[in-house]
Design an enzyme around this catalytic site. Structure first.
Site, PDB file in Angstrom:
ATOM      1  N   LYS A   1       0.819  -1.221   0.000  1.00  0.00           N
ATOM      2  CA  LYS A   1       0.000   0.000   0.000  1.00  0.00           C
ATOM      3  C   LYS A   1       0.848   1.264   0.000  1.00  0.00           C
ATOM      4  CE  LYS A   1      -1.944  -0.753   4.039  1.00  0.00           C
ATOM      5  NZ  LYS A   1      -1.421  -2.056   4.439  1.00  0.00           N
ATOM      6  N   ARG A   8      -8.929   1.619   8.802  1.00  0.00           N
ATOM      7  CA  ARG A   8      -8.559   0.239   9.062  1.00  0.00           C
ATOM      8  C   ARG A   8      -9.642  -0.487   9.856  1.00  0.00           C
ATOM      9  NH1 ARG A   8      -2.463   0.900   8.861  1.00  0.00           N
ATOM     10  NH2 ARG A   8      -1.551  -1.163   8.906  1.00  0.00           N
ATOM     11  N   ARG A  27      11.943  -6.434   4.634  1.00  0.00           N
ATOM     12  CA  ARG A  27      11.908  -4.980   4.442  1.00  0.00           C
ATOM     13  C   ARG A  27      12.929  -4.286   5.342  1.00  0.00           C
ATOM     14  NH1 ARG A  27       6.292  -1.880   4.760  1.00  0.00           N
ATOM     15  NH2 ARG A  27       6.151  -2.830   6.827  1.00  0.00           N
ATOM     16  N   ARG A  84      12.024  -2.423  10.736  1.00  0.00           N
ATOM     17  CA  ARG A  84      10.972  -1.923  11.618  1.00  0.00           C
ATOM     18  C   ARG A  84      10.714  -2.947  12.715  1.00  0.00           C
ATOM     19  NH1 ARG A  84       5.864   0.108   8.018  1.00  0.00           N
ATOM     20  NH2 ARG A  84       4.765  -0.990   9.673  1.00  0.00           N
ATOM     21  N   ARG A  89      -0.151  -8.657  13.398  1.00  0.00           N
ATOM     22  CA  ARG A  89      -0.648  -7.676  12.415  1.00  0.00           C
ATOM     23  C   ARG A  89      -1.595  -8.341  11.422  1.00  0.00           C
ATOM     24  NH1 ARG A  89       4.701  -5.258  10.143  1.00  0.00           N
ATOM     25  NH2 ARG A  89       3.338  -3.838   8.998  1.00  0.00           N
TER      26      ARG A  89
HETATM   27  P1  AMP Z   1       1.461   0.710   8.775  1.00  0.00           P
HETATM   28  O1  AMP Z   1       2.740   1.440   8.545  1.00  0.00           O
HETATM   29  O2  AMP Z   1       0.321   1.229   7.968  1.00  0.00           O
HETATM   30  O3  AMP Z   1       1.638  -0.792   8.656  1.00  0.00           O
HETATM   31  O4  AMP Z   1       1.049   0.978  10.305  1.00  0.00           O
HETATM   32  C1  AMP Z   1       1.905   0.620  11.369  1.00  0.00           C
HETATM   33  C2  AMP Z   1       1.121   0.537  12.657  1.00  0.00           C
HETATM   34  O5  AMP Z   1       0.529   1.812  12.965  1.00  0.00           O
HETATM   35  C3  AMP Z   1      -0.060  -0.427  12.640  1.00  0.00           C
HETATM   36  O6  AMP Z   1       0.324  -1.759  12.904  1.00  0.00           O
HETATM   37  C4  AMP Z   1      -0.916   0.154  13.776  1.00  0.00           C
HETATM   38  O7  AMP Z   1      -0.380  -0.152  15.048  1.00  0.00           O
HETATM   39  C5  AMP Z   1      -0.757   1.640  13.556  1.00  0.00           C
HETATM   40  N1  AMP Z   1      -1.774   2.168  12.629  1.00  0.00           N
HETATM   41  C6  AMP Z   1      -1.556   2.752  11.409  1.00  0.00           C
HETATM   42  N2  AMP Z   1      -2.704   3.127  10.846  1.00  0.00           N
HETATM   43  C7  AMP Z   1      -3.688   2.795  11.721  1.00  0.00           C
HETATM   44  C8  AMP Z   1      -5.112   2.918  11.709  1.00  0.00           C
HETATM   45  N3  AMP Z   1      -5.763   3.468  10.661  1.00  0.00           N
HETATM   46  N4  AMP Z   1      -5.797   2.451  12.783  1.00  0.00           N
HETATM   47  C9  AMP Z   1      -5.168   1.915  13.843  1.00  0.00           C
HETATM   48  N5  AMP Z   1      -3.836   1.758  13.914  1.00  0.00           N
HETATM   49  C10 AMP Z   1      -3.088   2.188  12.862  1.00  0.00           C
END
Ligand code: AMP
Length: 228
Positions: free
Chosen positions: A28, A103, A138, A171, A182
């Site tokens: 994404k 989400r 990654r 990360r 996740r």
């Molecule tokens: P991402 O980089 O999009 O994979 O997001 C990393 C982490 O940030 C996720 O595993 C969540 O802990 C938090 N996070 C990001 N976006 C959201 C969202 N829309 N709702 C809840 N938690 C989020």
């Protein structure tokens, strides 16, 4: 709907409000970044915003960190507040790509209630077996955030960024033990958005296998087909 995209010309703007949806590791963020660069619209990544807040030790970062480290979603209220603030900024009026938001169904409902009308939701579909390999491999530049993959997109000098020479790190939530959480969160809380947006006629399915260019080509093609 108004769109502009002159191939090879100066104007390269698309006036659309898009969401990129998909499991962790579906690409994404990478695809949103490519498309935003191409069409000069802002990318709003809640994950990036939260990681920056964690690095800066802000109150938001302090609240979010424990959830993120465990691979759990942070609270809807917190995230909805962040997005509302981003969307108030003037450069979001004409179009944007939301990457990582919404989400959950309550997040999607809050977005709708705020008056935002989305044009399309792109769902990046990738087999679960492939997601784990993508995430564990990654690496992210600690200085400029450029992403690499140790196998599919390695830097020329191992461990260092090609762009700025910064150190490449994994990360915390890309470690194998956290990835499981996740993926479960995606299944449990995010996947219902497929039906939610499908029911509204907004969902566009994109095959997320293959390399970066192949996938971005599919997204561009879909946008062109919609426009016809
Ligand atoms: P991402 O980089 O999009 O994979 O997001 C990393 C982490 O940030 C996720 O595993 C969540 O802990 C938090 N996070 C990001 N976006 C959201 C969202 N829309 N709702 C809840 N938690 C989020």
């Amino acid at each position: 709907m108004r769109r502009e995209c002159k191939e090879g010309g100066q104007t390269n703007r698309i006036k659309m409000k898009l969401v990129f949806l998909g499991p962790p590791g579906s690409g994404k963020g990478t695809q949103a970044k490519l498309l935003c660069g191409r069409y000069s619209i802002p990318q709003i990544s809640t994950g990036d915003i939260l990681r920056q807040a964690v690095r800066d030790h802000t109150p938001l970062g302090e609240q979010a960190k424990a959830y993120m480290d465990q691979g759990l979603l942070v609270s809807d209220d917190l995230i909805i507040g962040i997005i509302a603030e981003c969307l108030r900024k003037s450069d979001c009026g004409e179009g944007y790509i939301l990457d990582g938001f919404p989400r959950t169904v309550p997040q999607a409902e809050a977005l709708e209630q705020s008056g935002e009308v989305l044009d399309h939701v792109f769902l990046l579909e990738v087999a679960e077996a492939e997601l784990v390999g993508r995430l564990t491999g990654r690496r992210v530049c600690s200085s400029c955030n450029q992403e690499y993959h140790i196998q599919f997109y390695p830097p020329s000098r191992e461990g260092y960024c090609d762009r700025c020479g910064g150190e490449l790190l994994q990360r915390k939530d890309d470690k194998e033990e956290t990835i499981g959480h996740r993926l479960v969160e995606y299944e449990r809380r995010t996947k219902s958005l497929v039906d939610y947006y499908g029911g509204k006629g907004k969902l566009r399915r994109i095959a997320g296998d293959g390399n970066l260019e192949t996938i971005s080509g599919r997204i561009r093609q879909e946008l062109e087909d919609i426009d016809r």
